[in-house]
Write an enzyme that holds these catalytic residues in place. Structure first.
Site, short mmCIF file in Angstrom:
data_model
loop_
_atom_site.label_atom_id
_atom_site.label_comp_id
_atom_site.label_asym_id
_atom_site.label_seq_id
_atom_site.Cartn_x
_atom_site.Cartn_y
_atom_site.Cartn_z
N ASN A 142 8.94 -7.22 3.65
CA ASN A 142 8.82 -6.04 2.79
C ASN A 142 10.02 -5.15 3.06
O ASN A 142 10.49 -5.06 4.18
CB ASN A 142 7.50 -5.33 3.10
CG ASN A 142 7.39 -3.94 2.49
OD1 ASN A 142 7.03 -2.99 3.15
ND2 ASN A 142 7.70 -3.82 1.21
N GLY A 200 7.47 -2.58 -3.12
CA GLY A 200 6.90 -1.25 -2.98
C GLY A 200 7.20 -0.36 -4.17
O GLY A 200 6.66 -0.53 -5.26
N GLN A 242 -6.39 -1.39 3.25
CA GLN A 242 -5.61 -1.01 4.43
C GLN A 242 -6.27 0.18 5.12
O GLN A 242 -6.54 1.20 4.48
CB GLN A 242 -4.16 -0.66 4.08
CG GLN A 242 -3.34 -0.47 5.35
CD GLN A 242 -1.94 0.06 5.10
OE1 GLN A 242 -1.76 1.18 4.64
NE2 GLN A 242 -0.95 -0.74 5.44
N LYS A 268 0.36 -4.74 9.13
CA LYS A 268 1.63 -4.35 8.51
C LYS A 268 2.36 -3.44 9.48
O LYS A 268 1.81 -2.41 9.91
CB LYS A 268 1.40 -3.63 7.18
CG LYS A 268 2.68 -3.37 6.39
CD LYS A 268 2.38 -2.81 5.01
CE LYS A 268 3.64 -2.78 4.16
NZ LYS A 268 4.65 -1.82 4.66
N PRO A 296 0.85 -1.20 0.00
CA PRO A 296 0.00 0.00 0.00
C PRO A 296 0.88 1.24 0.00
O PRO A 296 1.79 1.36 0.83
CB PRO A 296 -0.80 -0.13 1.31
CG PRO A 296 0.05 -0.99 2.19
CD PRO A 296 0.79 -1.92 1.28
N CYS A 333 3.28 3.08 9.02
CA CYS A 333 3.51 4.37 8.36
C CYS A 333 4.15 5.36 9.32
O CYS A 333 3.63 5.61 10.41
CB CYS A 333 2.21 4.93 7.83
SG CYS A 333 2.40 6.52 6.97
#
Length: 458
Positions: A254, A283, A101, A172, A48, A131
């Protein structure tokens, strides 16, 4: 045969799993199993990303790969609750396996948003605990939630109950957080791993069977979002360690995966004494080079025979050449320009020249990702020159009164004013649509090599 590991390929083993073999049919490492904790989630996914993984980019991705898991941009749970259908903008018939998400820090609000996403048909719901942006930190969610593992557990538990465990609730996250850049911003197993393991144990106990791990720490002060993707040390070893210590949880790694070969190698080559990770997520590389990463993914060992196949309608969307991918993007652009509804602004779309120019900057971003290398600069600059010229000429040719009335309706809609449907229809009636497909097609034929456009996927 698609890409497996560097110089390797995929083959079925006697127990039905996949093995990665080199050119001499020697097993590199394996077999590669599908972890039950994935619950239908493909082993390969595109992360995302704000301002990237919108519906238009996902449409491109789906034409390149039928099996890859795609994610929405992060959506605030309150935006989902208040605007419902509008903010969850997608079409399951065109997009296949898509994860919604959501971000937030209040269990009841997150649960309501998860239930709405489930109603809309998303394949699963992912909770953002990774994030590091200033805006997200001020809202006390994203990566900052890693400092409150019990709260994250409550959120997961509430979301699982809200969707009745009919779709997966996943998380995540990062390796951990620091308030400022310094020596502690790099991951240290002795100091940081126990906290990471504790966090993951709590979310597992709450009902999460799949954790996507961005294998860097998040620095919540002193680094920008972009710097947080590059500066903190990458530590993929933590993903294998978690997979070993939490064997009932699927761990997807990731962070800085750039090629299919690199992804396949991470899945196949497990460090001694560790259990394999369940999946890999790419990503920014997917945004910069979507053809290279996605067009061969379905045939690679990353995806082949390891997850439930997508519906035939989704498989039928897949293209085989760059020319076809560009054509699919341009057809999508034409459909959106002719649509009467602007999903991004959640209002009727009035196709004035200015509004079409604005929308084209969003719609053509995926097309730009496909076009690079020899001749690409001429195509991209010519594309915008052609669109701008059409906008100028159209403004000059339209009746000033008609244009002014249409622009007034745009202004009212932007300000959330009530506009009768008859007035909306009248504002749209005499406005021509920009011939984007014809403009770009001409430039592609003139400047891009035929052999490059028509070379099939590997």
């Amino acid at each position: 045969m698609g890409v497996a590991a560097a110089g390797s390929a995929a083959a079925a083993s006697t127990d039905g799993s996949m093995e990665v073999v080199d050119d001499n049919d020697k097993v590199v490492d394996g077999p590669m199993h599908y972890h039950p904790g994935l619950r239908g989630h493909p082993r390969f996914s595109v992360a995302p990303m704000m301002q990237f993984t919108d519906r238009h980019f996902r449409t491109l991705c789906r034409t390149l790969s039928s099996n890859t898991a795609l994610y929405t941009e992060m959506v605030n749970c309150n935006a989902v609750r208040l605007s419902r259908d509008d903010v969850l903008d997608w079409n399951p018939d065109d997009e296949g396996y898509v994860v919604c998400q959501i971000g937030g820090n209040e269990p009841n609000a997150m649960a309501e948003a998860a239930a709405i996403a489930h109603e809309r048909g998303y394949s699963e719901v992912n909770i953002n605990c990774g994030c590091p942006s200033d805006r997200v930190e001020k809202g006390c969610f994203g990566a900052s939630l890693m400092t409150q593992p019990e709260l994250v557990g409550d959120i997961v538990r509430a979301c699982v109950e809200a969707v009745r465990d009919e779709i997966p609730i996943t998380v995540k996250c990062r390796l951990g957080t620091e308030q400022k850049m310094g020596l502690k911003a790099d991951f240290d197993f002795e100091r940081d791993y126990p906290k990471l393991l504790h966090f993951c144990q709590i979310v597992r106990d709450a009902g999460c069977t799949h954790i996507i791990l961005h294998t860097r720490k998040a620095v919540l002060g002193g680094l920008s979002t972009d710097e947080n993707r590059r500066v903190p040390m990458l530590c993929r070893e933590a993903a294998w360690r978690l997979a070993t210590d939490l064997p009932d949880v699927a761990i997807t790694a990731n962070g800085q995966f750039k090629t299919l070969s690199e992804c396949a190698a991470a899945l196949a080559n497990t460090p001694e004494g560790c259990r394999p990770i369940a999946g890999v997520m790419v990503g920014r590389a997917a945004c910069a080079h979507p053809w290279e990463l996605l067009s061969a993914a379905d045939e690679s060992c990353i995806l082949s025979d390891l997850a439930p196949p997508p519906p035939p309608a989704i498989q039928a969307l897949r293209v085989r050449t760059r020319r076809d991918a560009i054509a699919a993007c341009l057809s999508h652009c034409a459909r959106e320009l002719s649509s009467e509804y602007d999903t991004r602004h959640r209002s009727f779309f009035i196709p004035t020249p200015s509004e079409q120019r604005r929308l084209c900057t969003i719609l053509l971003k995926p097309t730009g990702s496909l076009i690079y290398g020899r001749g690409s600069k001429k195509v991209k600059s010519g594309m915008w020159d052609g669109i701008d010229a059409w906008c100028r000429e159209t403004k000059e040719s339209l009746d000033p009164k008609v244009l002014a009335q249409s622009e007034e309706v745009v202004r009212l809609l932007r300000n959330r004013g009530e506009v009768p449907r008859e007035r909306v229809d009248a504002a749209r009636r005499h406005l021509p649509l920009c011939p984007v497909k014809a403009i770009v097609d001409q430039l592609v034929r003139a400047h891009l090599p035929i052999e490059w456009l028509d070379a099939p996927t590997d």
